[in-house]
Design an enzyme around this catalytic site. Structure first.
Site, PDB file in Angstrom:
ATOM      1  N   ASP A 321       0.877  -1.161   0.000  1.00 22.61           N
ATOM      2  CA  ASP A 321       0.000   0.000   0.000  1.00 22.61           C
ATOM      3  C   ASP A 321       0.924   1.223   0.000  1.00 22.61           C
ATOM      4  O   ASP A 321       2.074   1.121   0.444  1.00 22.61           O
ATOM      5  CB  ASP A 321      -0.874  -0.030   1.258  1.00 22.61           C
ATOM      6  CG  ASP A 321      -1.691   1.245   1.406  1.00 22.61           C
ATOM      7  OD1 ASP A 321      -2.368   1.627   0.447  1.00 22.61           O
ATOM      8  OD2 ASP A 321      -1.612   1.863   2.486  1.00 22.61           O
ATOM      9  N   ASP A 514      -0.894  -0.541   6.208  1.00 26.67           N
ATOM     10  CA  ASP A 514      -0.883   0.036   7.554  1.00 26.67           C
ATOM     11  C   ASP A 514      -1.902  -0.629   8.471  1.00 26.67           C
ATOM     12  O   ASP A 514      -1.994  -0.299   9.648  1.00 26.67           O
ATOM     13  CB  ASP A 514      -1.114   1.551   7.510  1.00 26.67           C
ATOM     14  CG  ASP A 514      -2.445   1.919   6.859  1.00 26.67           C
ATOM     15  OD1 ASP A 514      -3.297   1.034   6.692  1.00 26.67           O
ATOM     16  OD2 ASP A 514      -2.625   3.096   6.528  1.00 26.67           O
ATOM     17  N   ASP A 518      -6.696  -1.677   5.084  1.00 22.57           N
ATOM     18  CA  ASP A 518      -6.280  -2.730   4.166  1.00 22.57           C
ATOM     19  C   ASP A 518      -6.618  -4.136   4.647  1.00 22.57           C
ATOM     20  O   ASP A 518      -6.053  -5.108   4.160  1.00 22.57           O
ATOM     21  CB  ASP A 518      -4.771  -2.640   3.919  1.00 22.57           C
ATOM     22  CG  ASP A 518      -4.380  -1.313   3.277  1.00 22.57           C
ATOM     23  OD1 ASP A 518      -5.031  -0.938   2.296  1.00 22.57           O
ATOM     24  OD2 ASP A 518      -3.447  -0.671   3.764  1.00 22.57           O
TER      25      ASP A 518
END
Length: 621
Positions: A321, A514, A518
């Site tokens: 990400d 994080d 996600d």
């Protein structure tokens, strides 16, 4: 255990100088034997009673009792071999018990972050209470040198916090009023008043301790292999020992017409049983994973089970990400272009004009300005949705916003080629330049990507919901192989599905995020890694591996730790099985006696355990 070993060894030395024979000699030698082996005999008996016969206790009991029975049958009076076998075995058991205990103590010391108490202020005095008794919203006082017992927000005071037990990093962190702090940190300097935001059972320290304590319940394929191997191997060697005791004498007597020599072949069979004990494998493999998980924890890498450690070692594709993982997720002023006045002056106008807004862009402008904002200097504020803000600062009209705002006011502006959010400034009706605000790449993100490739990761991918231009710039700066931009959370899952379906079968895909937004992708990847997750429930729940620090270099370190651990596991498997088979062959051929068999068995176990302990040392991995 150690006292029994020393006592039995002393008795054997004394008996070596006592000239006795017959049943008295047998009775005297039985004392050190039972001192050493009573627990082994009891465990073997319980195993037979519970129909779980074939384990190392049964093998040791059968071999040593058989050796004593053989000495009685031959009337040799030589009981030292059977006692020595038990002595060597118990020395090996003590050694592995010590090693496991040390490993556990190291993890316990490492994770000694569970607070014993919390300070509640009552009637002007501090009273110590159990952290479980503190409710959400209570004010607790953390004095210098004390552990933060419960997650919360600083309501008063300033201090530095030692987070090394959580992150593995020794660099202290500053904490002041309004800052969130998590349990398990150690308050180093000032007194802090903290308003709790969770109950103790839901706090970071409790979740981390549960995670580490339960890690051993998730077994790797290597551990499962050893368990299956032991279940098949032990009955097989017992059958082989029985055949070794019976078949050669029968063949000699009935087929070759030679003396049967039952004593020789029964002795070989008993020695075969001693040599066959699979202690080195059964002990060292789980210990290797346990030590590896402990070593990783010490480095701030929390692994939920040895199965995840094994999967991580096979990682060949790493998907990131962007925001909060490779970038700081914090907007900062990165440039001021085409300005007709000093940087400080244009920032002052921008910060004052935006002072009424709570938007991250406004906060980044005020942070860059670096001085207290005097709101009395600002009047007639107009926020224009999707465009920006117009206000009067010291009586001068100031417009701060995007292209649309400049077009609306009919002010010619200079387009910006930089990547980020562009704030055009018009002061007194004239264009004054523009400010570039962008998400800052983490200091060691580029180095982290290079470290992954050096560690054998073949492909790096970045997924982001950000604009294509921003994503391409970040990926280019960091050396990311492939980038997908303007993705919704569901699109990220689809992309990960595509990558998984197109990768080689044995290669594993890790997703690094994080842990907050996600969770679906973390769950879908072969291995989900949440980084910078100190205090994040979503990270601890959704990910397979939790990196407590915000440093992306921890990703490659986690992979290297897992590969070191798996390397040790495979070394022990090959070494233990190889030596074991060679030893069994020598025994069957009559080239090794019981002394050599037990020495080889205990020696292999001690070496395998020592090798397993290496997995704990990850500082220079």
């Amino acid at each position: 255990m150690l006292a029994r070993i020393l006592a039995a060894a002393a008795m054997m030395i004394v008996l070596g100088f006592v000239p006795v024979a017959g049943w008295l000699r047998f009775a005297l030698y039985l004392v050190p034997y039972l001192t050493l082996g009573y627990d082994i005999l009891l465990k073997a008996a319980r195993g037979i009673k519970n129909r779980q016969v074939f384990d190392e206790n049964f093998l040791m009991a059968l071999a040593t009792v058989g050796a004593i029975a053989l000495a009685l049958y031959e009337q040799s009076g030589d009981y030292t071999e059977a006692i020595a076998v038990m002595l060597f075995y118990q020395v090996g058991e003590w050694f592995q018990s010590y090693a496991v205990g040390k490993s556990r103590r190291n993890i316990s010391d490492l994770m000694d972050i569970r607070p014993d108490y919390a300070n509640i202020e009552q009637d002007g005095r501090l009273e110590r209470v159990d952290p479980d008794e503190v409710g959400v919203g209570s004010i607790i006082v953390v004095q210098p040198g004390e552990k933060v017992p419960i997650d919360g927000v600083v309501a008063g005071g300033e201090s530095t916090l030692n987070t090394s037990a959580l992150t593995g990093e020794s660099m202290p962190r500053e904490a002041g009023e309004g800052d969130e702090i998590v349990s398990g940190c150690i308050n180093m300097t000032g007194v802090l008043r903290v308003r709790t935001t969770r109950e103790f059972g839901e706090s970071t320290v409790s979740k981390i301790l549960d995670l580490v304590e339960n890690a051993s319940s998730r077994k790797s394929r290597s551990e499962a292999f050893i368990s299956k191997f032991a279940r098949i191997y032990t009955p097989a060697v017992c059958g082989a020992a029985a055949a070794l005791a019976v078949l050669p004498p029968l063949i000699r007597a009935f087929a070759l017409g030679l003396p049967a020599e039952w004593e020789i072949w029964v002795y070989r069979a008993l020695t075969f049983l001693v040599a066959s004990c699979p202690c080195a494998l059964v002990i060292s493999i789980p210990l290797s994973f346990f030590a590896g998980i402990g070593g990783a924890s010490k480095a701030g890498v929390l692994v939920k089970g040895s199965n995840y450690l094994e999967t991580l070692s096979q990682t060949k594709i790493v998907v990131f990400d962007k925001t909060g993982t490779l970038t700081q997720g914090v907007f900062e002023v990165s440039g001021i272009h085409h300005n007709e006045m000093e940087n400080a002056k244009i920032l002052e106008y921008a910060a004052l004009a935006e002072s009424a807004s709570s938007h991250p862009i406004s906060k980044s402008l005020q942070k860059a300005y670096g001085k207290p904002v005097d709101r009395s200097r600002v009047s007639d504020i107009q926020e224009i949705s999707g465009s920006g803000v117009i206000a009067k600062v010291d009586g001068v009209t100031v417009a701060a916003g995007n292209d649309k705002l400049m077009d609306r006011l009919g002010i010619a502006y200079i387009p910006c080629r930089s990547i980020g959010t562009i704030i055009h400034m018009a002061i007194g009706g004239k264009y004054a330049g523009h400010i570039v605000i962008s998400d800052v790449i983490k200091p060691r993100a580029k180095e982290a990507v290079q470290a992954l490739k050096a560690a054998g990761v073949r492909k790096t991918v970045m997924l982001t919901g950000d604009r294509k231009a921003v994503a391409q710039q970040v990926a280019g700066e960091l050396g990311i192989d492939q980038v997908y931009s303007e993705l919704l959370p569901a699109d990220k899952v689809d992309k990960v599905e595509e990558l998984i379906s197109s990768k080689p079968e044995k290669a594993k895909l890790a997703f690094v995020g994080d842990g907050i937004n996600d969770a679906p992708v973390l769950g879908r990847a072969d291995i989900g890694i949440a980084m910078g997750a100190m205090g994040s429930d979503a990270a601890i729940e959704a990910a397979d591996i939790v990196l407590m620090d915000d440093d992306p270099m921890q990703i490659s370190k986690a992979i290297r730790i897992s590969r070191k651990c798996l390397g040790i596991v495979y070394q022990n498997i090959v070494f233990a099985i190889g030596i074991k088979l060679a030893c069994l062959l020598l025994v069957a051929l009559g080239l090794a006696n019981m002394w050599l068999a037990i020495f080889a068995d205990v020696g292999v176990m001690v070496l395998a355990v020592l090798n397993a302990i290496r997995a704990m040392f990850v500082k220079n991995v």
